[in-house]
Design an enzyme around this catalytic site. Structure first.
Site, mmCIF file in Angstrom:
data_model
loop_
_atom_site.group_PDB
_atom_site.id
_atom_site.type_symbol
_atom_site.label_atom_id
_atom_site.label_comp_id
_atom_site.label_asym_id
_atom_site.label_seq_id
_atom_site.Cartn_x
_atom_site.Cartn_y
_atom_site.Cartn_z
ATOM 1 N N HIS A 128 -0.366 -84.659 3.564
ATOM 2 C CA HIS A 128 -0.582 -84.437 5.002
ATOM 3 C C HIS A 128 -1.868 -85.055 5.553
ATOM 4 O O HIS A 128 -2.029 -85.149 6.763
ATOM 5 C CB HIS A 128 -0.578 -82.928 5.280
ATOM 6 C CG HIS A 128 -0.524 -82.576 6.737
ATOM 7 N ND1 HIS A 128 0.432 -83.083 7.598
ATOM 8 C CD2 HIS A 128 -1.326 -81.763 7.497
ATOM 9 C CE1 HIS A 128 0.229 -82.603 8.812
ATOM 10 N NE2 HIS A 128 -0.833 -81.805 8.770
ATOM 11 N N ASP A 157 4.135 -86.058 2.400
ATOM 12 C CA ASP A 157 3.892 -85.007 3.396
ATOM 13 C C ASP A 157 5.160 -84.186 3.664
ATOM 14 O O ASP A 157 6.184 -84.722 4.074
ATOM 15 C CB ASP A 157 3.404 -85.640 4.697
ATOM 16 C CG ASP A 157 2.864 -84.620 5.693
ATOM 17 O OD1 ASP A 157 2.848 -83.417 5.371
ATOM 18 O OD2 ASP A 157 2.445 -85.043 6.793
ATOM 19 N N SER A 185 -2.237 -84.492 13.074
ATOM 20 C CA SER A 185 -1.420 -83.280 13.044
ATOM 21 C C SER A 185 -1.417 -82.617 14.424
ATOM 22 O O SER A 185 -0.969 -83.229 15.382
ATOM 23 C CB SER A 185 -1.923 -82.347 11.938
ATOM 24 O OG SER A 185 -0.987 -81.347 11.656
#
Length: 321
Positions: A299, A269, A118
């Site tokens: 995610h 996600d 991320s």
């Protein structure tokens, strides 16, 4: 903190380092310290994983010496003494390179593997533009490309799904907040709530995120004190780094990566929709690249499907041989 090597070349170590005038914490674990090093760049900004990582990386530790690092201003590396002016992408990039060089020296390695998750995937791309010579290969987990495009795509997917499935509550919520960009934090928070309702947030299964939180709060090495530090560090990091993250556009700034790449996205996600990440994967030039969908994840595929994650990485990571 001193090294704590176990028998049969196992390693389990929590260490504080002075990185560019800031005390920062790393955790190193593995079944055999002769295995290749894998440095994790955590998400956020300011969302560390030392507090729970070991519960999810047992299989990974068979293949790698895994390094988790609480970045400047995050988790056990948070301090009120850290100046806000030092919380920049350039400084974080310099810190990551420093950590890498120290690991190479400590373990007598020329190169290591790096995984960016991320926010950490943005940091990794910056690091790899400057010092690709330090890394065997890159693993991009929930690869961030352009936050604004990702929010628009998530809003589109959520709107379509809520109408097709006649989910009135979610449909009303989305109509109320309207499409991005949003002014103020309320609509942003409501949108994130909508993502969680759909199972597209931190984890696809709602119970999984509670397990992560409880392991962080009640386990070692964080506990209650470390969790409070992590909460403060997250607010501090977001305050200073969110603006830079919003301006980041990998499609414009990263045309090539000079090391082999493996990209992993969770099928569900909506925090970083995989369709945007996959577009970047197809576009970016690299000496070798692979793409994997994790079909039961949102995610956090490395936490939601840890055994599959270890399997994928162990097959991919042959570039040190």
């Amino acid at each position: 903190m001193s090294d704590n090597y176990g028998t049969n070349d196992r390693i389990s170590l929590l260490q504080q380092l002075k990185i560019n005038d800031s005390e920062q914490t790393i955790m190193i674990n593995g079944n055999d310290k002769k295995n290749p090093l894998l440095l994790f760049l955590h998400g956020g900004p300011g969302t560390p994983q030392i507090g729970y990582a070991r519960r999810y990386q047992k299989e990974l530790e068979k293949h790698f010496t895994v390094v988790n690092w609480d970045q400047r201003g995050a988790g056990l590396s948070y301090s009120r003494e850290i100046p806000g002016s030092s919380m920049t992408m350039a400084q974080m990039t310099a810190d990551a390179i420093d950590v890498t060089e120290r690991l190479c020296k400590q373990f007598s390695k020329q190169k290591i593997y790096v995984a960016g998750y991320s926010w950490g995937s943005v940091l990794a791309l910056n690091v790899l533009q400057l010092r690709p010579d330090l890394y065997h290969a890159y693993i991009g987990i929930s690869q961030v490309v352009n936050i604004q495009k990702e929010e628009m795509e998530a809003y589109r997917q959520l709107t379509t799904w809520s109408r097709e499935n006649k989910h009135r509550m979610l449909d009303k919520l989305l109509r109320f907040i309207g499409p991005p960009p949003w002014n103020g934090q309320l609509k942003q928070a409501l949108f994130l709530f909508g993502i969680e309702m759909k199972g597209g947030g931190f984890t696809h299964k709602r119970l999984a995120v509670l397990k992560v939180g409880s392991r962080m709060l009640f386990g070692e090495p964080y506990g209650v004190r470390g969790s409070l530090l992590a909460a403060r560090g997250q607010m501090f990091s977001l305050k200073h780094l969110w603006g830079e993250l919003l301006r980041f556009d990998a499609e414009e700034s990263v045309s090539s990566i000079k090391v082999p790449c493996c990209f992993i996205s969770g099928r569900f996600d909506l925090t970083v929709p995989g369709s945007i990440s996959h577009g970047f994967y197809k576009q970016v030039k690299a000496p070798y690249k692979e793409w994997f969908w994790f079909e039961n994840s949102a995610h956090s595929p490395h936490l939601e499907e840890p055994d599959l994650f270890a399997e994928v990485l162990s097959r991919f990571a042959t570039f040190h041989l």
